[in-house]
Design a protein around this motif. Structure first.
Motif, PDB file in Angstrom:
ATOM      1  N   UNK A 125       0.802  -1.225   0.000  1.00 19.31           N
ATOM      2  CA  UNK A 125       0.000   0.000   0.000  1.00 19.31           C
ATOM      3  C   UNK A 125       0.835   1.275   0.000  1.00 19.31           C
ATOM      4  N   UNK A 126       2.112   1.199   0.367  1.00 17.45           N
ATOM      5  CA  UNK A 126       2.935   2.412   0.441  1.00 17.45           C
ATOM      6  C   UNK A 126       3.417   2.855  -0.935  1.00 17.45           C
ATOM      7  N   UNK A 127       3.158   2.058  -1.952  1.00 16.67           N
ATOM      8  CA  UNK A 127       3.669   2.380  -3.281  1.00 16.67           C
ATOM      9  C   UNK A 127       3.050   3.664  -3.840  1.00 16.67           C
ATOM     10  N   UNK A 128       1.816   3.980  -3.410  1.00 18.39           N
ATOM     11  CA  UNK A 128       1.139   5.157  -3.943  1.00 18.39           C
ATOM     12  C   UNK A 128       1.791   6.451  -3.469  1.00 18.39           C
ATOM     13  N   UNK A 129       2.635   6.400  -2.433  1.00 18.27           N
ATOM     14  CA  UNK A 129       3.282   7.612  -1.923  1.00 18.27           C
ATOM     15  C   UNK A 129       4.388   8.083  -2.868  1.00 18.27           C
ATOM     16  N   UNK A 130       4.956   7.175  -3.664  1.00 15.98           N
ATOM     17  CA  UNK A 130       6.088   7.520  -4.530  1.00 15.98           C
ATOM     18  C   UNK A 130       5.738   8.627  -5.520  1.00 15.98           C
ATOM     19  N   UNK A 131       4.643   8.528  -6.287  1.00 16.46           N
ATOM     20  CA  UNK A 131       4.348   9.632  -7.218  1.00 16.46           C
ATOM     21  C   UNK A 131       4.065  10.946  -6.520  1.00 16.46           C
ATOM     22  N   UNK A 132       3.549  10.886  -5.300  1.00 16.51           N
ATOM     23  CA  UNK A 132       3.303  12.118  -4.543  1.00 16.51           C
ATOM     24  C   UNK A 132       4.615  12.814  -4.205  1.00 16.51           C
ATOM     25  N   UNK A 133       5.603  12.035  -3.753  1.00 18.44           N
ATOM     26  CA  UNK A 133       6.909  12.603  -3.411  1.00 18.44           C
ATOM     27  C   UNK A 133       7.603  13.128  -4.665  1.00 18.44           C
ATOM     28  N   UNK A 134       7.549  12.380  -5.756  1.00 12.46           N
ATOM     29  CA  UNK A 134       8.190  12.826  -6.994  1.00 12.46           C
ATOM     30  C   UNK A 134       7.540  14.102  -7.525  1.00 12.46           C
ATOM     31  N   UNK A 135       6.225  14.189  -7.416  1.00 10.08           N
ATOM     32  CA  UNK A 135       5.538  15.408  -7.849  1.00 10.08           C
ATOM     33  C   UNK A 135       5.958  16.599  -7.003  1.00 10.08           C
ATOM     34  N   UNK A 136       6.027  16.402  -5.695  1.00 10.22           N
ATOM     35  CA  UNK A 136       6.489  17.483  -4.820  1.00 10.22           C
ATOM     36  C   UNK A 136       7.918  17.888  -5.119  1.00 10.22           C
ATOM     37  N   UNK A 137       8.777  16.913  -5.426  1.00  8.74           N
ATOM     38  CA  UNK A 137      10.170  17.213  -5.764  1.00  8.74           C
ATOM     39  C   UNK A 137      10.248  18.068  -7.027  1.00  8.74           C
ATOM     40  N   UNK A 138       9.482  17.712  -8.050  1.00 10.59           N
ATOM     41  CA  UNK A 138       9.498  18.471  -9.302  1.00 10.59           C
ATOM     42  C   UNK A 138       8.999  19.890  -9.084  1.00 10.59           C
ATOM     43  N   UNK A 139       7.951  20.042  -8.275  1.00 11.90           N
ATOM     44  CA  UNK A 139       7.417  21.375  -7.998  1.00 11.90           C
ATOM     45  C   UNK A 139       8.439  22.231  -7.261  1.00 11.90           C
ATOM     46  N   UNK A 140       9.108  21.664  -6.264  1.00 12.46           N
ATOM     47  CA  UNK A 140      10.129  22.415  -5.527  1.00 12.46           C
ATOM     48  C   UNK A 140      11.301  22.785  -6.433  1.00 12.46           C
ATOM     49  N   UNK A 141      11.777  21.816  -7.222  1.00 12.11           N
ATOM     50  CA  UNK A 141      12.884  22.113  -8.140  1.00 12.11           C
ATOM     51  C   UNK A 141      12.469  23.162  -9.176  1.00 12.11           C
ATOM     52  N   UNK A 142      11.208  23.140  -9.574  1.00 18.28           N
ATOM     53  CA  UNK A 142      10.697  24.152 -10.507  1.00 18.28           C
ATOM     54  C   UNK A 142      10.771  25.543  -9.887  1.00 18.28           C
ATOM     55  N   UNK A 143      10.373  25.656  -8.634  1.00 21.28           N
ATOM     56  CA  UNK A 143      10.435  26.952  -7.936  1.00 21.28           C
ATOM     57  C   UNK A 143      11.882  27.411  -7.764  1.00 21.28           C
ATOM     58  N   UNK A 144      12.771  26.479  -7.394  1.00 18.89           N
ATOM     59  CA  UNK A 144      14.185  26.826  -7.238  1.00 18.89           C
ATOM     60  C   UNK A 144      14.785  27.291  -8.566  1.00 18.89           C
ATOM     61  N   UNK A 178      -1.643   2.638  -8.344  1.00 21.14           N
ATOM     62  CA  UNK A 178      -2.739   3.450  -8.834  1.00 21.14           C
ATOM     63  C   UNK A 178      -2.272   4.323  -9.999  1.00 21.14           C
ATOM     64  N   UNK A 179      -2.896   4.210 -11.165  1.00 25.22           N
ATOM     65  CA  UNK A 179      -2.407   4.981 -12.312  1.00 25.22           C
ATOM     66  C   UNK A 179      -2.722   6.472 -12.221  1.00 25.22           C
ATOM     67  N   UNK A 180      -3.767   6.854 -11.481  1.00 27.16           N
ATOM     68  CA  UNK A 180      -4.154   8.262 -11.439  1.00 27.16           C
ATOM     69  C   UNK A 180      -3.036   9.136 -10.888  1.00 27.16           C
TER      70      UNK A 180
END
Length: 214
Positions: A125-144, A178-180
């Protein structure tokens, strides 16, 4: 000023041995030429202490898991060691001085995602957290990247988008989780890269060219 009787030279500072022949110096100490790196030594000691604690905890988890459950269906100490290794990577990233924040964010996010991917062997069940972390990383790197006038954050943004996009395509291809969430991650990567390309396109080309020429 100190003096080396063997090399017959005078040496300033507060060295104890001759830098050429390692002979013990004579004379009185002078003020050191370089300031003492007290903060660096403190960070180094703190890193060594937490490293010892992590190693002892790994050994203890192995002993406890083996003694309490001699014949279990599944071992838990490898999972603990995985978390300890990632905690070590994160602690090392934070304690190392003069590292840019985008580098720390990208390195820690990727390390945690790899850990969660391995942890999903025990807890799917913890696998769904990976895309959330990657999305947050991209957003932060985008701001930087937008805030960085020198373009130094660009390399971490490109790597973050690349890692997130490749991970999303592979996961969607093999149909895991989860593909979404992965569709959202890929959409954020595409939108962020497009915006950065429009605003700072020349930095992207120069960074890619510089990396390919290495």
């Amino acid at each position: 000023m100190k003096k080396c009787g063997k090399c017959n030279i005078e040496i300033g500072g507060n060295l104890k041995e001759c830098p050429l022949c390692k002979t013990k110096l004579t004379g009185e100490d002078e003020a050191g030429y370089w300031p003492e790196q007290s903060e660096l030594k403190k960070a180094s000691k703190l890193y060594k202490v937490q490293l010892i604690i992590v190693l002892l905890a790994c050994v203890a988890s192995f002993i406890v898991d083996t003694v309490i459950n001699p014949l279990p269906q599944i071992r838990w100490w490898p999972l603990f060691v995985l978390w300890a290794v990632v905690a070590e990577i994160v602690a090392r990233s934070i304690l190392r001085r003069y590292r840019p924040v985008p580098e720390i964010v990208t390195e820690c996010a990727v390390a945690v995602c790899v850990l969660l991917g391995l942890t999903s062997i025990w807890f799917p069940n913890v696998f769904f957290i990976i895309p959330v972390i990657l999305t947050g990383m991209v957003v932060l790197d985008f701001c930087f990247t937008l805030a960085d006038k020198d373009g130094y954050s660009m390399v971490f943004f490109i790597w973050g988008v690349f890692i997130s996009a490749v991970s999303g395509v592979i996961v969607l291809f093999i149909k895991i989780g989860e593909p979404e969430a992965w569709y959202i991650c890929l959409g954020v990567c595409a939108a962020a890269f497009l915006l950065v390309f429009i605003i700072k396109g020349k930095f992207i080309f120069s960074e890619i060219k510089r990396r390919l020429s290495m």
